[in-house]
Motif scaffolding. Structure first.
Motif, PDB file in Angstrom:
ATOM      1  N   ARG A   2      -0.744  10.290   7.614  1.00 37.67           N
ATOM      2  CA  ARG A   2      -1.112  11.348   6.687  1.00 37.67           C
ATOM      3  C   ARG A   2      -0.197  12.551   6.863  1.00 37.67           C
ATOM      4  O   ARG A   2       0.050  13.016   7.970  1.00 37.67           O
ATOM      5  N   LYS A   3       0.294  13.066   5.732  1.00 32.02           N
ATOM      6  CA  LYS A   3       1.194  14.206   5.764  1.00 32.02           C
ATOM      7  C   LYS A   3       0.401  15.503   5.956  1.00 32.02           C
ATOM      8  O   LYS A   3      -0.623  15.716   5.314  1.00 32.02           O
ATOM      9  N   ASN A   4       0.890  16.346   6.849  1.00 34.16           N
ATOM     10  CA  ASN A   4       0.236  17.629   7.109  1.00 34.16           C
ATOM     11  C   ASN A   4       0.904  18.704   6.264  1.00 34.16           C
ATOM     12  O   ASN A   4       2.061  19.053   6.486  1.00 34.16           O
ATOM     13  N   ASN A   5       0.169  19.205   5.272  1.00 32.86           N
ATOM     14  CA  ASN A   5       0.727  20.204   4.369  1.00 32.86           C
ATOM     15  C   ASN A   5       0.338  21.625   4.748  1.00 32.86           C
ATOM     16  O   ASN A   5       0.585  22.561   3.982  1.00 32.86           O
ATOM     17  N   ALA A   6      -0.300  21.789   5.882  1.00 32.54           N
ATOM     18  CA  ALA A   6      -0.709  23.129   6.301  1.00 32.54           C
ATOM     19  C   ALA A   6       0.520  23.989   6.581  1.00 32.54           C
ATOM     20  O   ALA A   6       1.503  23.521   7.160  1.00 32.54           O
ATOM     21  N   PRO A   7       0.500  25.251   6.143  1.00 34.39           N
ATOM     22  CA  PRO A   7       1.666  26.120   6.366  1.00 34.39           C
ATOM     23  C   PRO A   7       1.787  26.498   7.839  1.00 34.39           C
ATOM     24  O   PRO A   7       0.819  26.442   8.604  1.00 34.39           O
ATOM     25  N   LEU A   8       2.982  26.875   8.250  1.00 36.51           N
ATOM     26  CA  LEU A   8       3.199  27.361   9.605  1.00 36.51           C
ATOM     27  C   LEU A   8       2.457  28.682   9.799  1.00 36.51           C
ATOM     28  O   LEU A   8       2.438  29.534   8.910  1.00 36.51           O
ATOM     29  N   ARG A   9       1.855  28.852  10.946  1.00 40.10           N
ATOM     30  CA  ARG A   9       1.183  30.105  11.262  1.00 40.10           C
ATOM     31  C   ARG A   9       2.110  30.930  12.145  1.00 40.10           C
ATOM     32  O   ARG A   9       2.446  30.517  13.248  1.00 40.10           O
ATOM     33  N   THR A  10       2.511  32.062  11.656  1.00 41.92           N
ATOM     34  CA  THR A  10       3.513  32.853  12.353  1.00 41.92           C
ATOM     35  C   THR A  10       3.000  34.247  12.655  1.00 41.92           C
ATOM     36  O   THR A  10       2.018  34.709  12.080  1.00 41.92           O
ATOM     37  N   VAL A  11       3.679  34.899  13.580  1.00 42.32           N
ATOM     38  CA  VAL A  11       3.437  36.308  13.868  1.00 42.32           C
ATOM     39  C   VAL A  11       4.796  36.969  14.039  1.00 42.32           C
ATOM     40  O   VAL A  11       5.686  36.415  14.698  1.00 42.32           O
ATOM     41  N   ASP A  12       4.996  38.123  13.418  1.00 45.32           N
ATOM     42  CA  ASP A  12       6.301  38.775  13.534  1.00 45.32           C
ATOM     43  C   ASP A  12       6.397  39.522  14.859  1.00 45.32           C
ATOM     44  O   ASP A  12       5.388  39.861  15.489  1.00 45.32           O
ATOM     45  N   GLY A  13       7.626  39.755  15.287  1.00 43.25           N
ATOM     46  CA  GLY A  13       7.858  40.348  16.602  1.00 43.25           C
ATOM     47  C   GLY A  13       7.263  41.729  16.757  1.00 43.25           C
ATOM     48  O   GLY A  13       6.699  42.064  17.805  1.00 43.25           O
ATOM     49  N   ALA A  14       7.377  42.568  15.718  1.00 43.44           N
ATOM     50  CA  ALA A  14       6.847  43.931  15.810  1.00 43.44           C
ATOM     51  C   ALA A  14       5.350  43.923  16.014  1.00 43.44           C
ATOM     52  O   ALA A  14       4.802  44.685  16.820  1.00 43.44           O
ATOM     53  N   THR A  15       4.644  43.029  15.295  1.00 46.25           N
ATOM     54  CA  THR A  15       3.191  42.939  15.448  1.00 46.25           C
ATOM     55  C   THR A  15       2.828  42.422  16.828  1.00 46.25           C
ATOM     56  O   THR A  15       1.941  42.956  17.497  1.00 46.25           O
ATOM     57  N   LEU A  16       3.525  41.371  17.270  1.00 50.99           N
ATOM     58  CA  LEU A  16       3.208  40.762  18.560  1.00 50.99           C
ATOM     59  C   LEU A  16       3.367  41.752  19.703  1.00 50.99           C
ATOM     60  O   LEU A  16       2.575  41.777  20.647  1.00 50.99           O
TER      61      LEU A  16
END
Length: 395
Positions: A2-16
């Protein structure tokens, strides 16, 4: 598949770099954190003696080589020993073994019931902090020694340790062949070293000498070498430690900032300015990079000491803002919940989380300061400075 179509979950450097996060919990301060670890050594070098002493010492809450421990229940799966041998060894290393250290000489294999057995033990003993498996080979199912199999087996234990916030220490063997890097002597493929959070090797200077070097490397610890001597009671005692610089811990930064803020109500300045004020002679090892990280990981501890801490950006610079408030204001704000690194991830993109409201409790209960709405991972870091605001230090 099964193909996983969920988007990547990211956090930008400034927020992190502006998020309050949990620091790792150490079972043995600066040496053994929660996660999966491996202790490897030659046969009969004294690995099991060290493991037994560690299990008993942590259960008692006593220091390990001058390092504080997080007291709690410990489980030692001594799979190559008999109950009689464990009893005899206990009488050698201690006068009194606590009821919070448990021993077991038989268990299931990885993927064939071991995880469930450990889960059941953790349910019955929720204060468990350390599980020792002696040896790794005794709990591995029979299959080819490939990179994929090594990584798959250890990943099961890694997930178990992370899920419950405990340390799992695997006792393993070293190859006979010499190597310039001692960690290359760990038996098995490089997946074993890659899957664990820390690796420790115990190598005797000379067979039967009673002196050995414990070499340590890991994701949450610095590289170090401990010279050990085996006592008449078969306890490995510390002779020397290669780490010379003091470790600046979260609790120490709370002490330093509390003392600094005792004579002022507000501080606004850069990490460099704050580090120079609280550690002018560099005796504490405070650096601008360290102070930003430790403050973010000590938001709750600072709040309990009457200090609200925020790190933000102003005019292109990173700024630390500290506010001292009376205990009534802080208590009225409720509890600050530091963000778990695994919970930071949220879907990115225009249709993702959208704007969320920032809890004013991060300001230690300053109800007069309005909550700031910000995009979860888009744009600037939390708490942007008002237009034209200047960094300042008000004493």
């Amino acid at each position: 598949m099964r193909k996983n179509n969920a988007p990547l979950r990211t956090v930008d450097g400034a927020t992190l770099m502006s998020q309050p996060l949990h620091s790792p919990n150490f079972v043995v301060d600066t040496l053994l954190a929660q996660g999966l670890h491996i202790l490897a050594g030659s046969p009969k070098v004294g690995k099991s003696w060290l493991a037994l002493w560690l299990a008993v010492t942590v259960a008692k809450g006593e220091p390990v080589w001058n390092m504080t421990t997080r007291q709690g229940t410990t489980l030692y799966l001594c799979l190559e020993d008999s109950v009689l041998r464990i009893q005899n060894r206990l009488f050698e290393i201690t006068e009194d073994a606590p009821s919070s250290v448990h021993f077991c000489t038989e268990c299931a294999l990885i993927g064939q019931g071991l995880e469930e057995q450990i889960e059941t033990f953790l349910t019955a003993h929720p204060d468990t902090v350390l599980v020792i498996i002696d040896t790794l080979q005794m709990v591995r199912p029979v299959h080819d020694a490939t990179y994929a199999n090594d990584y798959r087996d250890l990943s099961v234990l890694k997930r178990l340790a992370d899920k419950h916030g405990i340390a799992i220490l695997l006792i393993h063997h070293l190859r006979k062949e010499k190597a310039e890097d001692v960690f290359h002597r760990i038996s098995g493929t490089t997946a074993i070293s890659g899957a664990v959070d820390s690796s420790f090797t115990l190598v005797e200077e000379k067979r039967g000498s009673g002196r050995a070097r414990l070499t340590c490397v890991g994701r949450d610890i610095e590289y170090r070498e401990l010279e050990l001597r085996r006592s008449e009671e078969n306890v490995w005692e510390l002779v020397s430690d290669s780490r010379e610089e003091p470790v600046l811990r979260e609790d120490r930064i709370v002490v330093l900032i509390s003392a600094f803020m005792s004579t002022r109500t507000v501080f606004i300045g850069t990490p460099t300015e704050l580090s120079e004020k609280i550690d002018p002679d560099k005796a504490e090892g405070v650096t601008p990079k360290k102070i930003s990280r430790l403050i973010l990981q000590s938001v709750e501890a600072l709040r309990k000491n009457g200090i609200a801490a925020v790190i933000r950006r102003s005019n292109g610079k990173r700024v630390i803002e500290l506010n001292r408030a009376d205990s009534v204001d802080l208590e009225g704000a409720g509890e600050i919940v530091p963000i778990d690194p695994t919970a930071v991830d949220q879907p990115s993109g225009e249709g993702a989380a959208g704007a969320v409201e920032t809890d004013s409790s991060l300001w230690g209960g300053q109800a007069s300061r309005p909550a700031i709405r910000r995009a979860q991972f888009r744009g600037a870091a939390p708490y942007p400075a008002p237009e034209g605001e200047e960094e300042q230090c008000r004493e």
